[in-house]
Design a protein around this motif. Structure first.
Motif, PDB file in Angstrom:
ATOM      1  N   PRO A   1      -5.384   7.984  -5.100  1.00  0.00           N
ATOM      2  CA  PRO A   1      -5.192   9.220  -4.349  1.00  0.00           C
ATOM      3  C   PRO A   1      -4.680   8.933  -2.931  1.00  0.00           C
ATOM      4  CG  PRO A   1      -7.281   9.280  -5.522  1.00  0.00           C
ATOM      5  CD  PRO A   1      -6.734   7.876  -5.651  1.00  0.00           C
ATOM      6  N   VAL A   2      -3.727   9.738  -2.489  1.00  0.00           N
ATOM      7  CA  VAL A   2      -3.097   9.535  -1.181  1.00  0.00           C
ATOM      8  C   VAL A   2      -4.137   9.484  -0.068  1.00  0.00           C
ATOM      9  CG1 VAL A   2      -1.524  10.561   0.526  1.00  0.00           C
ATOM     10  CG2 VAL A   2      -0.912  10.556  -1.895  1.00  0.00           C
ATOM     11  N   GLU A   3      -5.108  10.388  -0.103  1.00  0.00           N
ATOM     12  CA  GLU A   3      -6.118  10.434   0.962  1.00  0.00           C
ATOM     13  C   GLU A   3      -6.875   9.113   1.065  1.00  0.00           C
ATOM     14  OE1 GLU A   3      -6.002  12.651  -1.607  1.00  0.00           O
ATOM     15  OE2 GLU A   3      -5.114  14.371  -0.576  1.00  0.00           O
ATOM     16  N   GLU A   4      -7.227   8.523  -0.077  1.00  0.00           N
ATOM     17  CA  GLU A   4      -7.946   7.247  -0.066  1.00  0.00           C
ATOM     18  C   GLU A   4      -7.074   6.139   0.509  1.00  0.00           C
ATOM     19  OE1 GLU A   4      -9.830   6.011  -3.711  1.00  0.00           O
ATOM     20  OE2 GLU A   4     -10.486   8.054  -4.146  1.00  0.00           O
ATOM     21  N   LEU A   5      -5.812   6.096   0.088  1.00  0.00           N
ATOM     22  CA  LEU A   5      -4.918   5.040   0.567  1.00  0.00           C
ATOM     23  C   LEU A   5      -4.636   5.169   2.055  1.00  0.00           C
ATOM     24  CD1 LEU A   5      -2.544   4.658  -2.454  1.00  0.00           C
ATOM     25  CD2 LEU A   5      -3.817   2.820  -1.358  1.00  0.00           C
ATOM     26  N   VAL A   6      -4.485   6.380   2.556  1.00  0.00           N
ATOM     27  CA  VAL A   6      -4.237   6.561   3.990  1.00  0.00           C
ATOM     28  C   VAL A   6      -5.421   6.041   4.798  1.00  0.00           C
ATOM     29  CG1 VAL A   6      -3.938   8.285   5.821  1.00  0.00           C
ATOM     30  CG2 VAL A   6      -2.560   8.420   3.733  1.00  0.00           C
ATOM     31  N   ILE A   7      -6.628   6.329   4.356  1.00  0.00           N
ATOM     32  CA  ILE A   7      -7.815   5.817   5.059  1.00  0.00           C
ATOM     33  C   ILE A   7      -7.855   4.297   5.000  1.00  0.00           C
ATOM     34  CG2 ILE A   7     -10.342   5.706   4.995  1.00  0.00           C
ATOM     35  CD1 ILE A   7     -10.232   8.707   4.182  1.00  0.00           C
ATOM     36  N   LEU A   8      -7.560   3.721   3.835  1.00  0.00           N
ATOM     37  CA  LEU A   8      -7.544   2.258   3.724  1.00  0.00           C
ATOM     38  C   LEU A   8      -6.469   1.645   4.620  1.00  0.00           C
ATOM     39  CD1 LEU A   8      -8.113   1.852  -0.097  1.00  0.00           C
ATOM     40  CD2 LEU A   8      -9.684   1.155   1.723  1.00  0.00           C
ATOM     41  N   ILE A   9      -5.303   2.263   4.681  1.00  0.00           N
ATOM     42  CA  ILE A   9      -4.238   1.770   5.565  1.00  0.00           C
ATOM     43  C   ILE A   9      -4.721   1.782   7.005  1.00  0.00           C
ATOM     44  CG2 ILE A   9      -1.963   2.330   6.541  1.00  0.00           C
ATOM     45  CD1 ILE A   9      -1.147   3.152   3.647  1.00  0.00           C
ATOM     46  N   LYS A  10      -5.363   2.852   7.425  1.00  0.00           N
ATOM     47  CA  LYS A  10      -5.887   2.918   8.795  1.00  0.00           C
ATOM     48  C   LYS A  10      -6.925   1.824   9.027  1.00  0.00           C
ATOM     49  CE  LYS A  10      -5.352   7.911   9.344  1.00  0.00           C
ATOM     50  NZ  LYS A  10      -6.103   9.176   9.484  1.00  0.00           N
ATOM     51  N   ARG A  11      -7.838   1.651   8.073  1.00  0.00           N
ATOM     52  CA  ARG A  11      -8.895   0.653   8.232  1.00  0.00           C
ATOM     53  C   ARG A  11      -8.330  -0.759   8.354  1.00  0.00           C
ATOM     54  NH1 ARG A  11     -13.491   0.936   4.029  1.00  0.00           N
ATOM     55  NH2 ARG A  11     -14.412  -0.485   5.543  1.00  0.00           N
ATOM     56  N   ILE A  12      -7.283  -1.046   7.589  1.00  0.00           N
ATOM     57  CA  ILE A  12      -6.734  -2.398   7.565  1.00  0.00           C
ATOM     58  C   ILE A  12      -5.707  -2.629   8.670  1.00  0.00           C
ATOM     59  CG2 ILE A  12      -5.357  -4.015   6.169  1.00  0.00           C
ATOM     60  CD1 ILE A  12      -6.697  -2.693   3.682  1.00  0.00           C
ATOM     61  N   HIS A  13      -4.905  -1.618   9.002  1.00  0.00           N
ATOM     62  CA  HIS A  13      -3.751  -1.834   9.878  1.00  0.00           C
ATOM     63  C   HIS A  13      -3.850  -1.243  11.278  1.00  0.00           C
ATOM     64  CE1 HIS A  13      -1.300  -3.769   6.818  1.00  0.00           C
ATOM     65  NE2 HIS A  13      -1.888  -2.957   5.966  1.00  0.00           N
ATOM     66  N   VAL A  14      -4.837  -0.406  11.554  1.00  0.00           N
ATOM     67  CA  VAL A  14      -4.947   0.199  12.881  1.00  0.00           C
ATOM     68  C   VAL A  14      -6.088  -0.477  13.634  1.00  0.00           C
ATOM     69  CG1 VAL A  14      -5.371   2.319  14.181  1.00  0.00           C
ATOM     70  CG2 VAL A  14      -4.007   2.393  12.074  1.00  0.00           C
ATOM     71  N   THR A  15      -5.745  -1.214  14.671  1.00  0.00           N
ATOM     72  CA  THR A  15      -6.734  -1.919  15.471  1.00  0.00           C
ATOM     73  C   THR A  15      -7.724  -0.928  16.069  1.00  0.00           C
ATOM     74  OG1 THR A  15      -5.087  -3.589  16.002  1.00  0.00           O
ATOM     75  CG2 THR A  15      -7.044  -3.503  17.408  1.00  0.00           C
ATOM     76  N   GLY A  16      -9.005  -1.180  15.871  1.00  0.00           N
ATOM     77  CA  GLY A  16     -10.056  -0.341  16.444  1.00  0.00           C
ATOM     78  C   GLY A  16     -10.408   0.891  15.627  1.00  0.00           C
TER      79      GLY A  16
ATOM     80  N   MET B   1       0.828  -1.207   0.000  1.00  0.00           N
ATOM     81  CA  MET B   1       0.000   0.000   0.000  1.00  0.00           C
ATOM     82  C   MET B   1       0.867   1.263   0.000  1.00  0.00           C
ATOM     83  SD  MET B   1      -3.148  -1.137   2.421  1.00  0.00           S
ATOM     84  CE  MET B   1      -4.368  -0.018   1.734  1.00  0.00           C
ATOM     85  N   LEU B   2       1.973   1.236   0.725  1.00  0.00           N
ATOM     86  CA  LEU B   2       2.882   2.389   0.711  1.00  0.00           C
ATOM     87  C   LEU B   2       3.487   2.574  -0.686  1.00  0.00           C
ATOM     88  CD1 LEU B   2       4.614   1.926   4.171  1.00  0.00           C
ATOM     89  CD2 LEU B   2       2.893   3.644   3.551  1.00  0.00           C
ATOM     90  N   ALA B   3       3.788   1.464  -1.363  1.00  0.00           N
ATOM     91  CA  ALA B   3       4.297   1.554  -2.739  1.00  0.00           C
ATOM     92  C   ALA B   3       3.239   2.153  -3.661  1.00  0.00           C
ATOM     93  CB  ALA B   3       4.729   0.173  -3.237  1.00  0.00           C
ATOM     94  N   MET B   4       1.960   1.839  -3.397  1.00  0.00           N
ATOM     95  CA  MET B   4       0.884   2.422  -4.202  1.00  0.00           C
ATOM     96  C   MET B   4       0.847   3.935  -4.036  1.00  0.00           C
ATOM     97  SD  MET B   4      -2.098  -0.430  -3.595  1.00  0.00           S
ATOM     98  CE  MET B   4      -3.306   0.185  -4.767  1.00  0.00           C
ATOM     99  N   ILE B   5       1.175   4.417  -2.837  1.00  0.00           N
ATOM    100  CA  ILE B   5       1.248   5.864  -2.623  1.00  0.00           C
ATOM    101  C   ILE B   5       2.402   6.430  -3.438  1.00  0.00           C
ATOM    102  CG2 ILE B   5       1.816   7.674  -0.946  1.00  0.00           C
ATOM    103  CD1 ILE B   5       0.229   6.042   1.138  1.00  0.00           C
ATOM    104  N   LEU B   6       3.579   5.812  -3.333  1.00  0.00           N
ATOM    105  CA  LEU B   6       4.754   6.308  -4.061  1.00  0.00           C
ATOM    106  C   LEU B   6       4.544   6.270  -5.568  1.00  0.00           C
ATOM    107  CD1 LEU B   6       7.658   4.749  -1.986  1.00  0.00           C
ATOM    108  CD2 LEU B   6       6.974   7.157  -2.087  1.00  0.00           C
ATOM    109  N   ASN B   7       3.861   5.236  -6.050  1.00  0.00           N
ATOM    110  CA  ASN B   7       3.611   5.098  -7.484  1.00  0.00           C
ATOM    111  C   ASN B   7       2.347   5.817  -7.942  1.00  0.00           C
ATOM    112  OD1 ASN B   7       5.893   3.479  -7.883  1.00  0.00           O
ATOM    113  ND2 ASN B   7       4.773   1.682  -7.185  1.00  0.00           N
ATOM    114  N   ARG B   8       1.716   6.476  -6.997  1.00  0.00           N
ATOM    115  CA  ARG B   8       0.502   7.258  -7.285  1.00  0.00           C
ATOM    116  C   ARG B   8      -0.589   6.414  -7.920  1.00  0.00           C
ATOM    117  NH1 ARG B   8       4.000  12.336  -9.398  1.00  0.00           N
ATOM    118  NH2 ARG B   8       5.072  12.634  -7.439  1.00  0.00           N
ATOM    119  N   LYS B   9      -0.729   5.203  -7.423  1.00  0.00           N
ATOM    120  CA  LYS B   9      -1.748   4.288  -7.950  1.00  0.00           C
ATOM    121  C   LYS B   9      -3.158   4.781  -7.634  1.00  0.00           C
ATOM    122  CE  LYS B   9      -3.505   0.488  -9.610  1.00  0.00           C
ATOM    123  NZ  LYS B   9      -3.743   0.426 -11.023  1.00  0.00           N
TER     124      LYS B   9
END
Length: 107
Positions: free
Chosen positions: A81-96, A71-79
């Protein structure tokens, strides 16, 4: 997880970027509570209406440390939008995160 993938475009710094957007976590068709043949995925009619092709990958591809790196590579490669990926990272990787996010939306 799915997203809408539109045409590839070169960015000003010559990286290849995409106009992908509208990412979301969805149930696989066989596990969807919707009962639709497409599960929670967008339908072909939605694909035409959005003017792009749907990209998707199993959620398991984005879990654990390997998934986080992907997912971080998707940010670097601009796969996506950063805002969408950050939210997805939080949803998947941040407990609670989901529970807190739902509580804040109700307030």
């Amino acid at each position: 997880m799915e997203w809408i993938d539109k045409d590839l475009e070169p960015s000003p710094d010559d990286r290849i970027t995409t106009t992908a957007s509208k990412s979301r976590i969805v149930h696989a068709a066989g596990y969807s509570p919707s009962g639709s043949e497409y599960g929670c995925h967008r339908t072909p009619a939605e694909e035409v209406r959005e003017g792009g092709a749907f990209g998707d990958a199993p959620l398991g591809d984005f879990t654990g440390s390997d998934g986080l790196l992907k997912m971080l590579a998707m940010i670097l490669n601009r796969k996506l939008p950063v805002e969408e990926l950050v939210i997805l990272i939080k949803r998947i990787h941040v407990t609670g995160f989901e529970k807190v996010s739902r509580t804040r939306r109700r307030e």
